[in-house]
Design an enzyme around this catalytic site. Structure first.
Site, PDB file in Angstrom:
ATOM      1  N   CYS A 240       0.825  -1.203   0.000  1.00 54.58           N
ATOM      2  CA  CYS A 240       0.000   0.000   0.000  1.00 54.58           C
ATOM      3  C   CYS A 240       0.866   1.264   0.000  1.00 54.58           C
ATOM      4  O   CYS A 240       1.484   1.548  -1.018  1.00 54.58           O
ATOM      5  CB  CYS A 240      -1.013  -0.037   1.140  1.00 54.58           C
ATOM      6  SG  CYS A 240      -2.485   0.920   0.714  1.00 54.58           S
ATOM      7  N   HIS A 321      -4.099  -4.892   0.414  1.00 54.23           N
ATOM      8  CA  HIS A 321      -3.546  -5.412   1.664  1.00 54.23           C
ATOM      9  C   HIS A 321      -3.518  -6.929   1.631  1.00 54.23           C
ATOM     10  O   HIS A 321      -4.493  -7.577   1.994  1.00 54.23           O
ATOM     11  CB  HIS A 321      -4.354  -4.897   2.859  1.00 54.23           C
ATOM     12  CG  HIS A 321      -3.997  -3.500   3.220  1.00 54.23           C
ATOM     13  ND1 HIS A 321      -3.002  -3.191   4.134  1.00 54.23           N
ATOM     14  CD2 HIS A 321      -4.445  -2.323   2.763  1.00 54.23           C
ATOM     15  CE1 HIS A 321      -2.876  -1.889   4.222  1.00 54.23           C
ATOM     16  NE2 HIS A 321      -3.745  -1.325   3.404  1.00 54.23           N
ATOM     17  N   GLU A 323      -2.166  -9.025   3.517  1.00 50.41           N
ATOM     18  CA  GLU A 323      -2.336  -9.683   4.825  1.00 50.41           C
ATOM     19  C   GLU A 323      -3.802  -9.972   5.084  1.00 50.41           C
ATOM     20  O   GLU A 323      -4.150 -10.778   5.939  1.00 50.41           O
ATOM     21  CB  GLU A 323      -1.713  -8.835   5.938  1.00 50.41           C
ATOM     22  CG  GLU A 323      -2.472  -7.588   6.334  1.00 50.41           C
ATOM     23  CD  GLU A 323      -2.286  -6.418   5.358  1.00 50.41           C
ATOM     24  OE1 GLU A 323      -1.601  -6.592   4.334  1.00 50.41           O
ATOM     25  OE2 GLU A 323      -2.838  -5.338   5.631  1.00 50.41           O
TER      26      GLU A 323
HETATM   27  N1  GLN Z   1      -3.241   1.637   3.551  1.00 50.29           N
HETATM   28  C1  GLN Z   1      -2.272   2.433   3.153  1.00 50.29           C
HETATM   29  O1  GLN Z   1      -1.078   2.151   3.295  1.00 50.29           O
HETATM   30  C2  GLN Z   1      -2.674   3.766   2.567  1.00 50.29           C
HETATM   31  C3  GLN Z   1      -1.598   4.423   1.765  1.00 50.29           C
HETATM   32  C4  GLN Z   1      -1.791   5.911   1.549  1.00 50.29           C
HETATM   33  N2  GLN Z   1      -1.865   6.601   2.789  1.00 50.29           N
HETATM   34  C5  GLN Z   1      -3.028   6.163   0.710  1.00 50.29           C
HETATM   35  O2  GLN Z   1      -4.026   6.606   1.230  1.00 50.29           O
HETATM   36  O3  GLN Z   1      -3.024   5.890  -0.455  1.00 50.29           O
END
Ligand code: GLN
Length: 352
Positions: A240, A321, A323
């Protein structure tokens, strides 16, 4: 007890206070119908006001075993209806909560105008003016330049293991990322988000891993410098915000999305196998240009980059994600793949 949500478009939406207080942040929504404990403790939600579009939040209680960090991370939580369990938990954490809101109105506003600043006032004496004052003080997400310091460890933490040694740059890491690595035998060194390349090198990692995290990836320059230093020498992984930081560091670029992807059923296509998996997501930025990396997976809905890989060097990242907490679990093999890149130590045997 009443509550007011002042939106940047000038509207003030009224609801019921379930946990008192005044606060502000970027108004976003998640379509997740489960996993509210995970969302409410995911550090990626720092400085945001989280609206649940699913109408009932809290129907299976609150258990700390499911938390992704020690704190409730969004600044305010909003739903059509919170159960008492969730409302009491948020009140005890000092996080304002508002329900009895037509969340369809909020979601439509965000869909039409993008994630926007908002101010909230909730409690017996709350007024619309207080909500507007909060809105006036609310800054854009990218202006939270020190957001990493809010969510990262101060000192390195080591999780023992007999497999590859992972230096996990903690930009706001979900606990389940650490757990996914240790479950496969990895030795995980959770490092502060602003660790220097020298501090990471001291750990002699087999894999450098950049975690998820809140806000604009442009505000995580130190992690980018670590990637720059290690790329081509040591395998690199990212999730992410981690994907965004890695792409920026290797010649790519990120951009703010209109309202982002937040939910548990985002379809992702792998370009090599043509397989589609369902993924859990929470992001408001995306990789607009992969730089030196190849795009290997895309979002079926809007074509944005969901997976990147190095062409000549060992780099593997995901925008979603993997995970997968609370699920769906289609994507867990990412952890096997990145640990395979780092397989210069004893092979890991444990799987989920
Ligand atoms: N879940 C995250 O790592 C979000 C990544 C980043 N802050 C975004 O909003 O794109």
């Amino acid at each position: 007890m009443s509550a007011y949500i002042a939106l940047a478009d000038g509207r003030v939406v009224e609801g019921r206070s379930r946990a008192p207080g005044t606060d502000r942040g970027e108004l976003v929504f998640t379509t997740a119908y489960t996993g509210y404990e995970e969302s409410l403790t995911d550090p990626s939600y720092a400085e945001q006001v989280l609206t649940f579009s699913y109408p009932l939040i809290g129907n299976y209680g609150v258990r700390s075993e499911r938390f992704e960090s020690d704190a409730v991370t969004p600044r305010v939580a909003i739903a059509r209806e919170f159960t008492d369990d969730v409302a009491d938990w948020l009140a005890s954490e000092g996080v304002p909560a508002v329900d009895a809101v037509d969340t369809r109105e909020l979601v439509t506003a965000i869909r039409e105008q993008g994630a926007m600043r908002c101010g909230v006032a909730a409690g017996p004496d709350a007024t619309p003016e207080q909500a507007r004052e909060q809105l006036d003080q609310c800054v854009e997400m990218s202006d939270h330049v020190d957001i990493g310091a809010q969510v990262s460890v101060d000192e390195p933490q080591v999780y023992e293991g007999s497999g590859p040694r992972v230096a996990l740059l903690d930009c706001g890491a979900k606990q389940s990322i650490v757990d996914s690595l240790t479950a496969r035998g990895a030795e995980v060194h959770v490092m502060p988000y602003d660790s220097t390349p020298a501090a990471v090198a001291e750990r002699e990692p087999d894999l450098v891993f950049v975690s998820n995290g809140p806000g604009d990836p442009a505000n995580f320059e130190a992690a980018g410098e670590v990637v720059d230093e290690f790329a081509g020498e040591t395998p690199i992984a990212g999730i992410c915000l981690g994907q965004q930081v890695v792409a920026r560091s290797l010649g790519g670029a990120t951009e703010k999305m209109e309202f982002g992807h937040r939910g548990l059923n985002q379809p992702v296509r792998d370009l090599e196998t043509d397989r589609v998996i369902m993924t859990t997501q929470n992001h408001g930025y995306s990789v607009a240009d992969p730089g030196d990396l190849a795009v290997t997976q895309v979002n079926v809905n809007d074509g944005t980059a969901e997976g990147l890989a190095g062409v000549d060097i060992d780099v593997l990242t995901r925008q979603y994600h993997p995970e997968a907490n609370p699920g769906p679990h289609d994507s867990l093999d990412f952890f096997d793949d990145v640990l395979d890149l780092a397989d210069c130590r004893t092979p890991a045997v444990v799987s989920d």
